[in-house]
Write a protein that holds these residues in place. Sequence first.
Motif, PDB file in Angstrom:
ATOM      1  N   ASP A 272      -1.846 -13.092  -6.771  1.00  0.00           N
ATOM      2  CA  ASP A 272      -2.387 -12.108  -6.086  1.00  0.00           C
ATOM      3  C   ASP A 272      -2.328 -11.422  -4.455  1.00  0.00           C
ATOM      4  OD1 ASP A 272      -5.845 -10.830  -5.423  1.00  0.00           O
ATOM      5  OD2 ASP A 272      -4.413 -10.057  -5.671  1.00  0.00           O
ATOM      6  N   ASP A 273      -2.434 -10.590  -3.909  1.00  0.00           N
ATOM      7  CA  ASP A 273      -1.453 -10.375  -2.771  1.00  0.00           C
ATOM      8  C   ASP A 273      -2.350 -10.597  -1.844  1.00  0.00           C
ATOM      9  OD1 ASP A 273      -3.254  -7.974  -3.216  1.00  0.00           O
ATOM     10  OD2 ASP A 273      -2.411  -6.687  -3.409  1.00  0.00           O
TER      11      ASP A 273
ATOM     12  N   CYS B   2      -2.894  -2.120 -13.845  1.00  0.00           N
ATOM     13  CA  CYS B   2      -4.022  -3.180 -13.185  1.00  0.00           C
ATOM     14  C   CYS B   2      -4.574  -2.395 -11.848  1.00  0.00           C
ATOM     15  CB  CYS B   2      -3.258  -3.700 -13.560  1.00  0.00           C
ATOM     16  SG  CYS B   2      -2.500  -4.251 -11.808  1.00  0.00           S
ATOM     17  N   LEU B   3      -5.500  -2.743 -12.022  1.00  0.00           N
ATOM     18  CA  LEU B   3      -6.091  -2.361 -10.669  1.00  0.00           C
ATOM     19  C   LEU B   3      -5.564  -2.600  -9.193  1.00  0.00           C
ATOM     20  CD1 LEU B   3     -10.059  -4.510 -10.623  1.00  0.00           C
ATOM     21  CD2 LEU B   3      -8.866  -1.888 -11.307  1.00  0.00           C
ATOM     22  N   ASP B   4      -5.025  -1.334  -8.314  1.00  0.00           N
ATOM     23  CA  ASP B   4      -5.042  -1.447  -7.244  1.00  0.00           C
ATOM     24  C   ASP B   4      -5.633  -0.665  -5.706  1.00  0.00           C
ATOM     25  OD1 ASP B   4      -4.911   1.416  -7.548  1.00  0.00           O
ATOM     26  OD2 ASP B   4      -2.996   1.581  -8.396  1.00  0.00           O
ATOM     27  N   ALA B   5      -5.259  -0.699  -4.615  1.00  0.00           N
ATOM     28  CA  ALA B   5      -6.164  -0.195  -3.657  1.00  0.00           C
ATOM     29  C   ALA B   5      -6.765   0.791  -3.840  1.00  0.00           C
ATOM     30  CB  ALA B   5      -5.357  -0.992  -1.964  1.00  0.00           C
ATOM     31  N   GLN B   6      -6.110   1.896  -4.680  1.00  0.00           N
ATOM     32  CA  GLN B   6      -6.467   3.278  -4.839  1.00  0.00           C
ATOM     33  C   GLN B   6      -7.782   3.281  -6.186  1.00  0.00           C
ATOM     34  OE1 GLN B   6      -5.969   5.370  -2.662  1.00  0.00           O
ATOM     35  NE2 GLN B   6      -4.587   3.962  -1.588  1.00  0.00           N
ATOM     36  N   SER B   7      -7.563   1.533  -6.872  1.00  0.00           N
ATOM     37  CA  SER B   7      -8.295   2.060  -8.298  1.00  0.00           C
ATOM     38  C   SER B   7      -9.870   2.276  -8.032  1.00  0.00           C
ATOM     39  CB  SER B   7      -7.744   1.328  -9.095  1.00  0.00           C
ATOM     40  OG  SER B   7      -6.371   0.821  -9.311  1.00  0.00           O
TER      41      SER B   7
ATOM     42  N   GLU C 107     -11.541  -1.777  -6.362  1.00  0.00           N
ATOM     43  CA  GLU C 107     -10.485  -2.735  -6.378  1.00  0.00           C
ATOM     44  C   GLU C 107     -11.198  -3.042  -5.468  1.00  0.00           C
ATOM     45  OE1 GLU C 107      -6.926  -3.876  -5.055  1.00  0.00           O
ATOM     46  OE2 GLU C 107      -7.955  -2.242  -4.288  1.00  0.00           O
TER      47      GLU C 107
ATOM     48  N   ASN D 266      -9.642  -7.212  -5.507  1.00  0.00           N
ATOM     49  CA  ASN D 266      -8.390  -7.199  -5.157  1.00  0.00           C
ATOM     50  C   ASN D 266      -7.646  -6.900  -6.743  1.00  0.00           C
ATOM     51  OD1 ASN D 266      -8.280  -9.304  -6.612  1.00  0.00           O
ATOM     52  ND2 ASN D 266      -9.334 -10.674  -5.139  1.00  0.00           N
ATOM     53  N   LYS D 267      -6.346  -7.890  -6.817  1.00  0.00           N
ATOM     54  CA  LYS D 267      -5.481  -6.919  -8.865  1.00  0.00           C
ATOM     55  C   LYS D 267      -6.554  -7.294  -9.713  1.00  0.00           C
ATOM     56  CE  LYS D 267      -1.241  -8.355 -10.898  1.00  0.00           C
ATOM     57  NZ  LYS D 267      -0.054  -8.745 -10.989  1.00  0.00           N
TER      58      LYS D 267
END
Length: 351
Positions: free
Chosen positions: A23-24, A278-283, A299, A301-302
């Motif tokens: 994960d980021d 998958c989930l991102d910062a804009q989800s 979201e 995180n991922k």
Amino acid sequence: MSADGDKTFEIGSLPVTFDYGPDDIAASRGVPSENKPRILLMGPRRSGKSSIQKVVFHKMSPNETLFLESTNKIVRDDISSNSFIQFQIWDCPGQIDFFDSAFEMDEVFAHCGSLIWVIDAQDEYVDAVNKLTQTVARAFKINERIRFEVFIHKVDGLSDEHKIEVQRDIAERVQQDEHIPEDVNLSYHLTSIYDHSIFEAFSKVVQKLTPQLPALENLLNLLNATSGIEKSFLFDVFSKIYVATDCGPVEMELYELCCDMIDVVFDIGSLYGGEEACLDAQSSAVVRLRNGMLLYLREVNKHLAFICLVRQEQSVKQGIIDYNFHVLKKAIQSLFEIQHEKRSMGDSAEM
């Protein structure tokens, strides 16, 4: 049933290629397997232990579990999603006598975080309860920090009255058993792989192994109070386990709606974004319910999503909710960083 074959299973409504990974914000920063909390799945043969593991963590369809072969050896499975959910599950075969001197169960119990004993509610369970009390007594003597969970399983074929009666009977038998120490606590869960009850039960198990849980609960309580939110969750989107919620009670209907919302988000993401979606910062997503309430997903995180229930009139305060959510997200990121620093300090001290 090893973790190496995870991707061969069909992943229900999630993309087949979607899996736990780095994960980021420090989700997979190299936590050694031996340092992860250990969950033991124990119980009689054919009680449903392997089916539970496959349905919850490998997205196997409940109907497909009918074709699983009986487990004949201890199967270890590393579960690694986000920084809050990293543990090992040991699936222990029911036909093996673990009290035999050939097994070094003392070493197993010494590093165990939670022991889940699975009982088939539709079968004769007197012998299963007797083995449960003997196992609990021995495990507690070795490690008093173990959390004991009893999954009264396969209750989908029982009436509500029968479910309660079975749970009460099992609890009374355990309490009256002379092997059980007075200061040991057991938690009971009515479960089935054919509904969301098994996911909710595992959510409670995982929460007890999460040292950050009090901090996460406080953050969600503050967010609710400042944003007019009725109920809030932090979900691991792959397993649909909620790693934290606020101090209010959890209604099964709301939990099921949240799980369905996660499925819808990933179904649409897979349709328009490809299998890697998958989930991102804009989800984000909003679902309007018939009772006038709104379900709101963002979201974190991922692998982690925030889902809350708000009244429709609160939607005019969308800016406030979004701002407070970003504060929550930063606080959660800080918890990740603190956790990583503690791990690094511990590793350095051992060297």
